[in-house]
Design an enzyme around this catalytic site. Sequence first.
Site, PDB file in Angstrom:
ATOM      1  N   GLU A 265       0.887  -1.174   0.000  1.00  0.00           N
ATOM      2  CA  GLU A 265       0.000   0.000   0.000  1.00  0.00           C
ATOM      3  C   GLU A 265       0.910   1.205   0.000  1.00  0.00           C
ATOM      4  OE1 GLU A 265      -3.435  -0.045   0.193  1.00  0.00           O
ATOM      5  OE2 GLU A 265      -3.432  -2.220   0.068  1.00  0.00           O
ATOM      6  N   CYS A 302      -1.542   9.030   3.818  1.00  0.00           N
ATOM      7  CA  CYS A 302      -1.566   8.503   2.451  1.00  0.00           C
ATOM      8  C   CYS A 302      -2.856   8.928   1.752  1.00  0.00           C
ATOM      9  CB  CYS A 302      -1.445   6.990   2.471  1.00  0.00           C
ATOM     10  SG  CYS A 302      -2.637   6.237   3.574  1.00  0.00           S
TER      11      CYS A 302
END
Length: 501
Positions: A265, A302
């Site tokens: 990720e 993020c």
Amino acid sequence: MELTGSQLIGDTFSNTGSQSFTGFNPVTGQPLPTIFYEATGEEIDRAVALADQAFLQYRKIRGTDKAIFLETIAEELLELGPTLIETASLETALPETRITGERGRTVGQLRLFAGLLRDGKWENEITDPAQPERQPLPKPALRQVQIPIGPVVVFGASNFPLAFSVAGGDTVSALAAGCPVVFKAHPAHPATCELVGRAMLRAAAKTGMPNGVFSMVHGASYEVGMRLVQHPLIKAVGFTGSFRGGKALFDLAVRRPEPIPVYAEMGSTNPVFFLPRALQKNATALAQAFANAVTMGTGQFCTNPGLFVTLQSDKSFANQIAENLNNISVGAMLTSGIRQAFLNGIDHLKTQEGITSLTAAPTEAVAPTLLLTTAARAIAEPGVTEEVFGPSTVGIIAEDKTSVLAFAKSLKGHLTATIHGTNEDLEEYKELIDILTLKVGRLVFNGFPTGVEVSPAMVHGGPFPATTDARSTSVGTTAIYRFTRPVCFQDMPAVLQEEKW
Ligand code: NAP
């Protein structure tokens, strides 16, 4: 509790290496007192061999017993009390309130997976009954079950020292699946890692889990992570962090003699589309809320909205956002490396042709930043849509609807995209929804992408380069399927059916 700076190899402490490092206080730049030892090759091999041995026993443990293990980890984390909160805050410069919230999320996640295991439905057993009379050939009885894939290595990110770290989502979903975990501690918060790692080992001992179900190794150099990923007994990788790190480890894993899945990720710029009627109704509030989202946690998420899009006719909205950004002060960044990367990233963007700055762009100190360009320019130079990790955003001015759609089509994969629009806007821009659905893991309507709800329907993932495997999520209960595989038993005698295989 006195910290040891050691590797946690099952239930033993080990520091046979000669390379050492310390954590840093990001606010003062000063080294913190505990010396941590980088794992040697022999220590890494020992941790993985123990995980492999533990797997034989752990994979057979019933869901209800694994649930008790996960709940006991949650209790042990809470038991650490203020020590954990203060240590994580000191190492990351994230405020104690934020760390306390993150601990709540981490504990909640452990309990969510415990509930999943108790319920048992996640195993998705599929049975096809036998048809012995079928012509021309009898049909066998088939039963498909999910089994754990084996020892998993997990890498955490610096910006979530609890929720995407030692006892974070990747570790919990792997343990829930029945896979032992070897965790690579993050050198930006090594003391936090040791506190949590030891809490996990206490929980494993209290609940009778096999020795080696969890191990943790330290390393400030890439060698430790590389050796883990290349180890032949490791069967999968969970990674949260930068694109550079995730892609490097992915490339390493696919070049192994036995390639293994890497669930990396990585970074994302999470484009936000502001449609015209939504701005007519609400521009002032949206500009403030957007500026808050960009700067939350010094922009170190993020899911930070690092890109937004408006029509040329709404260009003044970008100025409204910039005014808000100019009034927000941000805290220290997580590490000196991340701070420098932010300043370099902004510098690089500023020198690109066709980019203007609407904020007092940072030079030495980190400050909220808004850079502006056109959709045509961003399509020609996709580099401007790449993540600069920190409190910055790039505004894309599109001439008209066709240009909005062309820009959306040019996007690579992102974790999220967001649309602000009235029902009339959304009706008019249906094609945008179609385009964005193919680009992201989560599409947000009239909100902001920054918070990620930990819940069964969540998808925290998305097409490359947001992740290396768009078919999965790292948050929410379906994250468990990254660490299982289906196996089919054909004509298994009834006497064997009750056992866990
Ligand atoms: P990072 O520098 O990539 O570090 C993550 C981990 O990977 C560390 O343990 C690091 O170890 C290791 N690593 C990095 N490059 C490596 C390599 N080439 N070989 C072996 N190991 C390597 O990431 P970060 O700075 O901690 O985190 C910030 C980034 O994470 C941002 O880009 C942010 O968007 C992203 N992030 C993504 C998510 C998500 O869910 N998608 C969540 C949070 C953060 P060393 O430090 O020892 O190298």
